[in-house]
Design an enzyme around this catalytic site. Structure first.
Site, short mmCIF file in Angstrom:
data_model
loop_
_atom_site.label_atom_id
_atom_site.label_comp_id
_atom_site.label_asym_id
_atom_site.label_seq_id
_atom_site.Cartn_x
_atom_site.Cartn_y
_atom_site.Cartn_z
N ARG A 279 83.00 32.45 -0.17
CA ARG A 279 81.90 32.24 0.78
C ARG A 279 81.26 30.88 0.55
NH1 ARG A 279 77.09 33.23 -0.70
NH2 ARG A 279 77.58 35.11 -1.90
N LYS B 222 87.58 25.80 20.76
CA LYS B 222 88.04 25.15 21.98
C LYS B 222 89.04 24.03 21.67
CE LYS B 222 84.92 27.89 23.86
NZ LYS B 222 84.04 28.35 22.80
#
Length: 389
Positions: free
Chosen positions: A56, A205
């Site tokens: 993490r 994207k």
């Protein structure tokens, strides 16, 4: 000889492949950074490790991606998140209750939802305004304003906002300027070079580019700001995994050649639609009559592959018929993949914005948004021809 680590002297097309990367992986000399599919790392003594303790907080594959992100945006520090909204969430977590944000009113519906449905509940006030004339921003700045949030080109109306002018206002008032650079990508514009403090991407994207990963990214130059964001990233934990990091890092390596074709195809389709007798209006910043075309020319290298248009008569059912009839374009949310996508913002990406509010910005019922892919342009135009009729 140019060394791969000599990022500052690389041209953009070289940075996408080598920027921020080591010559080879130190373990076995692999050319591509390995996927470190691990949650934790052995320590020789408490606190004695090789730079990584827990994934993490940091992972070698993610670190390679974050260096690449920083390189292509001409920043010093990159951060990768589990989604674009997680990246935006981290930026707003820099603020405190009572702080205010000035945001463009034409923005991604998910950003609007996060701002209004989550952070307004924690006492942060948002002003959604038109920013086509950057001078309008200053009217809404108070001593409580801490952040200006900009999208350019905007989603889905393709409005262009003057980043340099917004940066000058931000610096005058000692507030942060964040720019969502998802539509343009660093291939077309690099907001940090224009004065922005933070660049944000939905890496889902164009950076990933293949519609197979969900991820967000932030890039900054200032170390103090980077440290604050790294703290939020680690404390909140909305990080991406090593497999996704690998996929986006791979996607970035072809960003420059993909974007070139996106721009070429986008221009051809914008011109085709602009001459079509059944189309009322085409929104694309490459047109000379686009309200901020000259600003687009000054801050972008080209005009991208995102286009929106409305049919004559603003007929909702006609718009739905068109998107349902498409064969090569896929009716789907998202954008920036190699394949062409079509969307109906009023019922899809911007459905979370109230009808009255979205129509103020031009998101009417007949608006169709295209993410023009890298297929053969003749096939794309033929598909639009048969769908529009």
């Amino acid at each position: 000889m140019l060394l791969k680590r000599d990022t500052k002297h690389m041209k953009f097309n070289t940075k996408t492949i080598h920027g921020g990367q080591h010559d080879t992986d130190p373990a076995y000399g692999s050319v591509m950074p390995p996927i470190y599919q691990t949650s934790t790392y052995a320590q020789s003594t408490p606190g004695g490790h090789k730079g990584f303790e827990y994934s993490r907080s940091g992972n070698p594959t993610r670190a390679a991606l974050e260096r690449s992100l920083a390189s292509i945006e001409n920043g010093n520090f990159g951060l990768a998140f589990g989604s674009g909204l997680a990246a935006i969430d981290a930026v707003v977590k820099l603020l405190q209750p009572g702080d205010e944000v000035v945001s463009t009113n034409d923005l991604y519906g998910g950003s609007y939802r996060l701002f209004t449905k989550i952070f307004e509940g924690f006492g942060i006030k948002f002003h959604f305004i038109g920013m086509e004339n950057a001078a309008n921003i200053e009217k809404y700045i108070t001593d409580k304003t801490k952040l200006i949030w900009v999208e350019t080109p905007t989603n889905p109306m393709m409005n262009i906002i003057d980043i340099k002018a917004a940066a000058a206002i931000a610096k005058k008032h000692d507030i942060l300027l964040a720019v969502d650079n998802t539509f343009a990508t660093p291939y077309l514009q690099q907001p940090l070079d224009l004065g922005a403090d933070i660049v944000m991407h939905s890496a889902t994207k164009y950076l990933g580019g293949h519609s197979d990963v969900v991820m967000g990214a932030l890039v900054v130059k200032d170390k103090e700001l980077a440290d604050r964001l790294y703290f939020v990233q680690n404390a909140s934990g909305a990080v991406c995994g090593p497999q996704d990091s690998f996929l986006v890092l791979r996607g970035i390596k072809t960003l420059h050649i993909r974007m070139q074709r996106h721009c070429e195809n986008g221009k051809a389709i914008a011109q085709y639609l602009n001459q079509h007798p059944k189309i009322e209006k085409v929104y694309w910043p490459g047109f000379a009559d686009h309200p901020n075309h000259e600003i687009a020319k000054s801050q972008m290298r080209d005009f991208g592959g995102m286009i929106s248009f409305v049919t004559k008569g603003n007929d909702y059912n006609e718009a739905i018929k068109i998107v349902e009839n498409l064969k090569v374009f896929t009716l789907a949310e998202s954008l920036g993949g190699v394949e062409s996508l079509a969307g109906h913002p009023a019922s899809m990406t911007h459905a979370s914005i109230p009808k009255e509010e979205r129509e103020k910005t031009g998101v009417v019922d007949s608006l169709i948004r295209l993410s023009v892919g890298i297929e053969d342009i003749d096939d794309l135009i033929a598909d639009l021809e048969q769908a529009i009729g």
